[in-house]
Write a protein that holds these residues in place. Sequence first.
Motif, PDB file in Angstrom:
ATOM      1  N   ALA A 183     -37.329  12.111  42.879  1.00 38.01           N
ATOM      2  CA  ALA A 183     -36.252  12.285  41.910  1.00 38.01           C
ATOM      3  C   ALA A 183     -35.165  11.263  42.201  1.00 38.01           C
ATOM      4  N   GLU A 184     -34.695  10.580  41.158  1.00 42.66           N
ATOM      5  CA  GLU A 184     -33.634   9.604  41.352  1.00 42.66           C
ATOM      6  C   GLU A 184     -32.325  10.311  41.706  1.00 42.66           C
ATOM      7  N   LYS A 185     -31.368   9.554  42.185  1.00 40.46           N
ATOM      8  CA  LYS A 185     -30.109  10.099  42.668  1.00 40.46           C
ATOM      9  C   LYS A 185     -29.441  10.975  41.599  1.00 40.46           C
ATOM     10  N   GLY A 186     -29.035  12.158  42.003  1.00 41.31           N
ATOM     11  CA  GLY A 186     -28.334  13.050  41.091  1.00 41.31           C
ATOM     12  C   GLY A 186     -29.232  13.921  40.234  1.00 41.31           C
ATOM     13  N   VAL A 187     -30.547  13.696  40.284  1.00 40.44           N
ATOM     14  CA  VAL A 187     -31.478  14.462  39.448  1.00 40.44           C
ATOM     15  C   VAL A 187     -31.775  15.803  40.112  1.00 40.44           C
ATOM     16  N   ARG A 188     -31.746  16.877  39.309  1.00 44.49           N
ATOM     17  CA  ARG A 188     -32.062  18.203  39.784  1.00 44.49           C
ATOM     18  C   ARG A 188     -33.060  18.869  38.837  1.00 44.49           C
ATOM     19  N   LEU A 189     -33.638  19.962  39.285  1.00 45.61           N
ATOM     20  CA  LEU A 189     -34.657  20.666  38.510  1.00 45.61           C
ATOM     21  C   LEU A 189     -34.038  21.876  37.816  1.00 45.61           C
ATOM     22  N   ARG A 190     -34.279  21.975  36.519  1.00 44.53           N
ATOM     23  CA  ARG A 190     -33.828  23.134  35.763  1.00 44.53           C
ATOM     24  C   ARG A 190     -35.052  23.905  35.277  1.00 44.53           C
TER      25      ARG A 190
END
Length: 237
Positions: A183-190
Amino acid sequence: MEEFIQTTIDPELFKIEDVTGDNACFYRAVANFTYFATPSDKLNQIKRFYNWGNVKDLEKTLGHYSETQENLARFIQKKIVSYIKNNPKEVIPQTGTSIENSIDIVHELTLDEYLDYYKLFAGDIDIDQLDLDDEFIVDRWGSFIEQHVISEIIKCPIIVFNTQRYDTKHNKLVNGKITHNKAEKGVRLRVSAVIGEKYLHTKMPIFIIWREYLNNGHYLVCYPKDTNKISEIITRI
């Protein structure tokens, strides 16, 4: 931004793994997770989902493509088709309508057409080489219908994520990128869907990511790095 963090999940809790980007990516993703979630290396035990949740080492996952993945993906699609043939009137909780009616809505096929088309493995279809009028343009992708069915077959939940990040410049949520399984910087899973919610506290979920890029959908696999933290993840849902 704070609300975004509180309502999403850190991707570092998972090992993310891409699979071949053909029409069978759903079945391949589930195949990869099934291999991981069962301790045996014997296919006959894996195909019975034996000892589900007693996971393999993260270094032993099937990767982008392998013969074992191919074998399991074909098996999983066949199991789904067989289940649908035998249970067309079963109601899918997420929609409140039957499998048969859902097929008509989602795949725009009758039940008989679905059973006929889906006899062919999704990965055997090369849409780029088909004429637009070819009846086999039906791509046999995995929707919430197929997710529901495999959840019922294994008796485990399926948790589907999408990827997001918070764009601080424009003060809004945008799609997040995964590059080379990271995951690139700042990416999170929803969490975008929980299938088989009734199994949440009885069996380890299958974790997958659904991404859409240039109007094409694609599935990836998420392996929990620490299965002791699954309950923690579930409480965030």
